[in-house]
Design a protein around this motif. Structure first.
Motif, short mmCIF file in Angstrom:
data_model
loop_
_atom_site.label_atom_id
_atom_site.label_comp_id
_atom_site.label_asym_id
_atom_site.label_seq_id
_atom_site.Cartn_x
_atom_site.Cartn_y
_atom_site.Cartn_z
N THR A 5 9.04 4.57 9.92
CA THR A 5 7.81 5.14 9.38
C THR A 5 7.80 6.66 9.44
OG1 THR A 5 6.74 4.95 11.55
CG2 THR A 5 6.47 3.12 10.03
N SER A 195 -0.92 4.83 -3.76
CA SER A 195 -1.74 3.67 -3.45
C SER A 195 -1.30 2.93 -2.19
CB SER A 195 -1.71 2.69 -4.63
OG SER A 195 -0.39 2.26 -4.90
N LEU A 196 -0.40 3.55 -1.41
CA LEU A 196 0.17 2.89 -0.24
C LEU A 196 -0.31 3.55 1.05
CD1 LEU A 196 3.85 2.70 -1.56
CD2 LEU A 196 2.04 0.98 -1.82
N ASP A 197 -0.32 2.78 2.14
CA ASP A 197 -0.71 3.40 3.41
C ASP A 197 0.42 4.27 3.92
OD1 ASP A 197 1.10 1.91 5.15
OD2 ASP A 197 -0.22 0.19 4.88
N VAL A 198 0.12 5.07 4.96
CA VAL A 198 1.03 6.13 5.38
C VAL A 198 2.38 5.59 5.81
CG1 VAL A 198 1.39 7.97 7.07
CG2 VAL A 198 -0.86 7.67 6.01
N SER A 199 2.41 4.52 6.59
CA SER A 199 3.70 4.00 7.07
C SER A 199 4.55 3.48 5.93
CB SER A 199 3.48 2.90 8.11
OG SER A 199 2.80 1.79 7.53
N GLN A 201 4.30 4.51 2.79
CA GLN A 201 4.71 5.70 2.04
C GLN A 201 6.03 6.24 2.59
OE1 GLN A 201 1.75 8.76 2.04
NE2 GLN A 201 0.22 7.54 0.96
#
Length: 360
Positions: A5, A195-199, A201
């Protein structure tokens, strides 16, 4: 954060003379109802080297996506020249366009859900580019689908699944896989992690970097995420109302911005009280202002800015010694003033202008 991540920051060196894509004074206008003409892109010049990532940033309406789509000839430019791997593709059509550009470039779209056909299995989605371009035998196409699913970390068993059975991050991996099916040399990635969460991404960006290192891919990476684009880009181009207003290495552009608009963007990474927020709204591309397009919102604008449009000028960064460009009559002034307000010391820009290049 774990390795999975954390976005890696290493950038593979590139040869700037090995140019994959060149835009030369590209203009893209659209006619809309009421006789209006939207000036989406106004004379953009840009070069992307093999294996290089160019980050394209700017607020909504600046023309970023239009530049990306024009580069892939999803639009025919109103004027200007687009050269891909040494071939002028500005106005070619039909089989010639498919052979020269379509088979060697591709796009990763922002929404991983709507860009995949929900009625097709993943194997069919990934095989489709091979079918259209008649690449290999049916058995070879099936094997290539299995291979690419392994590359993106899903595995060949996913070929029988439908998009709705996947997570958002998995769907975006499939979007990347589809873009890779024809072994392109250029990918335009339009907000691929928005459109994705940080991890997730970070996982997607690491995947893109790994593929770039293995295959020598070039990316035009369009995004609003300033922290992300700073980490992954070799160079960053800042757009405002259809024009590139600053271009340079990621570190130079964000550490020592020359254009006031870039200074305001870079300040978004600071504490709220230290940010420089431009007044007003982005002007309409159907009625762009005279002179510098940013002058109505610029804290340091003078009368000259309202009447004389600054052209993109080349300079050498005073710290890194790397080439960079800007389009401002008073480069670096806002950055110096902001640094002084906070007791900081930054090198005076003192740009050494050598030319107004057609492409950087």
């Amino acid at each position: 954060m774990t390795e999975a991540t954390t976005v890696r920051t290493g950038k593979t060196p590139v040869d700037p003379t090995d140019v994959v894509l060149e835009l030369d004074d590209v203009v893209q206008t659209f006619n809309v109802k009421g006789g209006l003409k939207v000036h989406a892109v106004n004379g953009v010049s840009l070069k992307i080297a093999r294996g290089e990532t160019i980050g394209l940033v700017g607020e909504s309406g600046s023309g970023k996506t239009t530049v990306g789509r024009a580069a892939l000839r999803l639009y025919t430019p109103t004027s200007g020249t687009i050269t891909f791997e040494g071939e002028d593709v500005s106005r070619i059509k039909g089989s010639k366009l498919r052979r020269i550009l379509r088979s060697r470039s591709s796009m990763v779209f922002q929404n991983p859900t709507t860009c995949l056909n929900g009625y097709m299995r993943l194997g069919e989605i990934l095989r489709e580019p091979l079918d259209i371009h008649k690449v290999g035998t049916p058995a070879e196409r099936k094997q290539k689908v299995a291979d690419i699913l392994d590359v993106i970390g899903l595995g060949a068993a996913y070929a029988d699944r439908y998009p709705h059975e996947l997570s958002g991050g998995q769907r975006q991996r499939v979007g990347i896989a589809r873009a890779l099916m024809l072994d392109p040399s250029l990918i335009v990635a339009d907000e691929p992690t928005a459109s994705l969460d940080v991890s997730v991404q970070a996982q997607i960006v690491n995947l893109l970097e790994d593929i770039q290192a293995e295959r020598g891919l070039s990316y035009l990476f369009i995004t609003h995420d300033l922290a992300l684009v700073r980490r992954i880009s070799h160079r960053i181009a800042v757009m405002y109302l259809g024009r590139i207003v600053e271009l340079g290495t990621a570190e130079d552009v964000f550490s020592r911005p020359l254009h006031p608009y870039t200074t305001s963007l870079a300040s978004m990474e600071l504490e709220p009280e230290d940010r420089i927020i431009p007044e007003g709204e982005l002007p309409s591309p159907s009625n762009p202002p005279s002179g510098c397009a940013f002058h109505q919102r610029c804290p340091i604008a003078r009368p000259q800015c309202a009447t004389e449009r600054p052209e993109l000028q080349e300079t050498t960064d005073v710290v890194s010694g790397q080439p960079r460009s800007f389009a401002c009559h008073f480069p670096g002034e806002l950055q110096l003033a902001a640094a002084g307000d906070h007791g900081q010391t930054v090198p005076a820009p003192l740009p050494v202008v050598t030319s107004a290049p057609s492409a950087i």
